[in-house]
Structure formats: C-alpha cells, structure tokens
Scaffold this motif. Sequence first.
Motif, short mmCIF file in Angstrom:
data_model
loop_
_atom_site.label_atom_id
_atom_site.label_comp_id
_atom_site.label_asym_id
_atom_site.label_seq_id
_atom_site.Cartn_x
_atom_site.Cartn_y
_atom_site.Cartn_z
N ASP A 1 0.84 -1.22 0.00
CA ASP A 1 0.00 0.00 0.00
C ASP A 1 0.87 1.26 0.00
O ASP A 1 0.61 2.21 -0.74
N TRP A 2 1.93 1.24 0.85
CA TRP A 2 2.78 2.44 0.92
C TRP A 2 3.56 2.62 -0.37
O TRP A 2 3.67 3.73 -0.89
N VAL A 3 4.11 1.53 -0.90
CA VAL A 3 4.91 1.60 -2.12
C VAL A 3 4.06 2.06 -3.30
O VAL A 3 4.49 2.87 -4.13
N MET A 4 2.82 1.58 -3.36
CA MET A 4 1.92 1.95 -4.46
C MET A 4 1.66 3.46 -4.46
O MET A 4 1.62 4.11 -5.51
N LYS A 5 1.56 4.05 -3.28
CA LYS A 5 1.29 5.49 -3.18
C LYS A 5 2.53 6.34 -3.44
O LYS A 5 2.42 7.49 -3.85
N ASN A 6 3.72 5.77 -3.21
CA ASN A 6 4.93 6.59 -3.26
C ASN A 6 5.88 6.23 -4.39
O ASN A 6 6.87 6.93 -4.60
N SER A 7 5.60 5.15 -5.12
CA SER A 7 6.44 4.80 -6.28
C SER A 7 5.58 4.84 -7.54
O SER A 7 5.64 5.80 -8.30
N HIS A 8 4.78 3.81 -7.76
CA HIS A 8 3.92 3.72 -8.94
C HIS A 8 2.74 2.84 -8.58
O HIS A 8 2.87 1.87 -7.83
N GLU A 9 1.58 3.15 -9.13
CA GLU A 9 0.38 2.39 -8.78
C GLU A 9 0.49 0.92 -9.14
O GLU A 9 -0.16 0.06 -8.54
N ASP A 10 1.35 0.59 -10.13
CA ASP A 10 1.54 -0.82 -10.52
C ASP A 10 2.18 -1.64 -9.40
O ASP A 10 2.15 -2.88 -9.44
N CYS A 11 2.80 -0.95 -8.43
CA CYS A 11 3.53 -1.67 -7.38
C CYS A 11 2.63 -2.56 -6.53
O CYS A 11 3.13 -3.41 -5.80
N LYS A 12 1.31 -2.37 -6.64
CA LYS A 12 0.42 -3.26 -5.89
C LYS A 12 0.50 -4.69 -6.43
O LYS A 12 0.09 -5.64 -5.76
N PHE A 13 1.06 -4.83 -7.66
CA PHE A 13 1.19 -6.16 -8.26
C PHE A 13 2.62 -6.71 -8.13
O PHE A 13 2.89 -7.82 -8.58
#
Length: 490
Positions: free
Chosen positions: A6-18
């Motif tokens: 969740d944190w990475v998706m908000k602070n890197s790229h939305e694709d990071c949720k995958f």
Amino acid sequence: EKLFLDWVMKNSHEDCKFMNPSSKVQIGHLLFGSGEKEFEIANVDGYNPENKKVPPAKRKIIIKGFGLEPVSETPTKRPQVNGEVLEKLAGKPNGGDSYKQGLLYQTFFGNIPGKKLPIELQNLEKILGLCHALHNLLKMTKNNTIINGFLSPLPKMTDKNGRIHASLNINTETGRLSCKKPNLQNQPNASQDAYNVRGAFCAEKGNKLIVADYSQLELRILAAVTNCKSMKEAFKTGGDFHSRTAMGMYPEIEKALEKGDILLEWDYSKGNPPVPLLKDAYKTERNRAKVLNFSIAYGKTAHGLSNDWGVSVEQAQETLKSWYAARKEVEDWQDQVKKTGKNAEKPRTVTLLGRYRPLPDLKLKPSERRRQQGLSDEEKLEQRKENSQKLQRRGHAERAAINTPIQGGAADVVNTAMVKLFQHEKLREMGWKLIMQVHDELILEGPEGSAEEALGIVLDVMENPGLDEYMNGVPLQADASIGDTWAECK
C-alpha cells in the motif's frame, strides 16, 4: 505484505500493488534503481486490456526507483538486497523508535558525513513512511521463513511419540556443536516468532523442562584468556556489562552519571527509578557498546564496524581506540595470538582447554610484485586479483585466530558442564536427562516433583564446572527457569 505494498503503491507507482515483495530484483530497483523500469510478471489477476478471449499469461508492471545509494554490493557489483541491508537502512523492526538507528534516518539528519538522500526522499514524513514500510517487509519475510522453515517441516519429523531426534555434529572448527535434520539450534527467538514455534516443544505429561543459559559467556572467556583487569572487575561487580562499557567509551555518559541525570542500574524492588537508566537515555551508545563488545571477540575490524553502524571508517576506528584504551590487555593478546600463529611451524590457534585449529592461511603473503613491463593488462589484472584473494584469506585466518579461542573456549565450558550433568548421580536418580544443547543453553527434562532441586544442581554445575585454573578469576554465571514448554522457559 499489504501494508508494505500500500505504501509503495502510493509513493512509487500504482503498478507496485502487483509487485512481488519476495523478489530481490524488484525490491532492488525500488530502493536503489533510478527512474521507471518495466518488469514482466505472471498475470494472476487476469489483466486483459485488449479484451482477448483468453487473458495473456504474462503482463508488465512499472516500478519507479527511489535511487538510494547501495549499502553493499554483490561480487557482480549489483546492490545487495537482503534482511541485513533492509535493517541497516530502516533499523531493526523492534517497535518504538528503532528506525532512528537506520541509515535513512541518520542520513536525513546529516549524521553520516558525505552521504545524502535523493531529492525525492528529503522529506521526514516520507523517510519515516519508508522505514515503516521496510519494517513490514522484514516482518513478512521473517514470518514466511518461520512458516517454510519451521511450521511446515517440523510436524513431519516427529516419531510415534511426537519427539524430534536431530543429528548433532561435534567435528566443527571451533568445537561448538552444530545441529541438522532439523537444526534445533536455529529456532526463532521470542522477539522474532509471531507463531510461538518454541511453544510446540513441550515436556511429557508429569515432566518439566529446565532451560539454563550462560550469561555473556564469550565475553567472560575473553576476559579470562586476556586477563583483562577492567573486564574482570566489571564481571565481578555484576550488573549491565554493556552499559558499563558505554560509560567508559563516551565522556558525555560519564558526566551525566556524575551529575545524577541518569543511573547505571536500578533495583526495581524499590519502585521506579527517579531518573532514566543509561540503557534508556543512551540507547544508541549502549547498542554500539554491545555490538563492539561482541565484535571484539570476533576480531572485527573498523571497516566491518563502520558497515554495521553506518558511520565512516575513521569514526569506527576512534570508537575502537576508546574501547581498547581501557582494555589494553585485549589488544596485546590479539596481536600476540596472530603473531604466535604465524610464527608456528604449523600455523594454528588453540582454545581454553588446548583444542588446536590449523590455520595455514595465516602465512599467506601477496605475490612479489613482478615487473610490469611486458605484462599484458589481463596478466596485471590477474596478479592483482590473486593478491587480493590472498589478503582476504589471510584476514579471515587472523580473525579466526582471535575468535576460535573465544568461541572454542565457550564450547569447552559448555561441553564440560554437559559431561558433568550427564554423569551427575543425583540427577540420574531423580530421572533428569539432558536432551538438547543450543550454543550456551542447555535443556533438561525430568519429573515435575523434583524440578526445583534439579534446577539448583544444574546452576551449580554450570557455574562451577571445575575450570577455575583456566578462568583467571572470572566468575561464570548462568540463569535457568522451569516450564512446560521451551517458550515458557525463555
């Protein structure tokens, strides 16, 4: 895992949720890479942007890197990505303000000369968020390790009575026992065990376990073999050895103690302390003293300590000097051990009770510098590589020459105590058996009715194994407890 993603998706790229948080390649780019990079992953979510009849088996995701400076590198010059690196960046995930010990926090506040954070991370809120995200990643990794390494395989290894019979090896370099199939010496400790694995190891009905552990055994061996006056006095006085070390290393701590702003120790039977204890007021300094105490025994250099602490080699060297200044006997002993080992016909080192360990690499020397004229670039590179490898091997041997007498000396003490406990007639009569050794810890099982009496015998044998002539007046101390499970006794 979800909190991390969740944190990475908000602070890197939305694709990071995958992204796969177990992928070192993906985590490596997230932390140390720069810019956006595509990764191909299995299309487990059925992503189908072109509305095909069958979704593609693979899909691409984008991960945007934070561009951090690598903590360490692999032999192929890629950034290392492992638990140790993550802990150095964010501090150990122990709760509270442990993130303040990490390189991210220390760099943000300018405490590490010559190091700066990427512009995108020059924000305290973002730094704290990344630290907590990495703590969640570390917890996920440790939980997965516990599940795959302990919870899943252990039930399959029991006999018909529910007992596990591991294999112990006595033929080790230092003399310490090692264990396999399964490695019961590597069970997760309480602070890292979300599943209470040790709670599964229990005494038979009507029996109890006694778990007895030596206190700071390797440091006591170091004090004994070096005959170090200040270390011997500290152990005779008792109390918090690491706090006492920090007191001697940092003048500001000594001044705070003299002024009464902090206390070295406190008897909690008298209530709460009137002022903070040293270990609470100077956590960072005490932790460095603790790391240093054990690092000295392992022959670690200023370079190794600088990596552990995230400071310059010069700063680590100054801290080493302050430690040795109060313990000159230790430095003299280390120099003598290396010198004696090198000068022997067969290079070796020896433990407390005379167990030898051959160390032929102590005599390794770099090849004499050949004339560079006429050598090809490839030959010059090969010569440098060869000399570098020799120096590395000699350095390892020198550290082993220092460490083996300490680890091996600790093994001598523990093994002597084990033999005496096995031979103790009273323990046998009462039905108590030694069932496991975990480094400096011994585990016994026996009837509940005689547990208190057995506990007293175990402590007496461990603290008085008959090695006074080798211990140079350094007292041995052991702690023990009684319980139904291994976890209860820790």
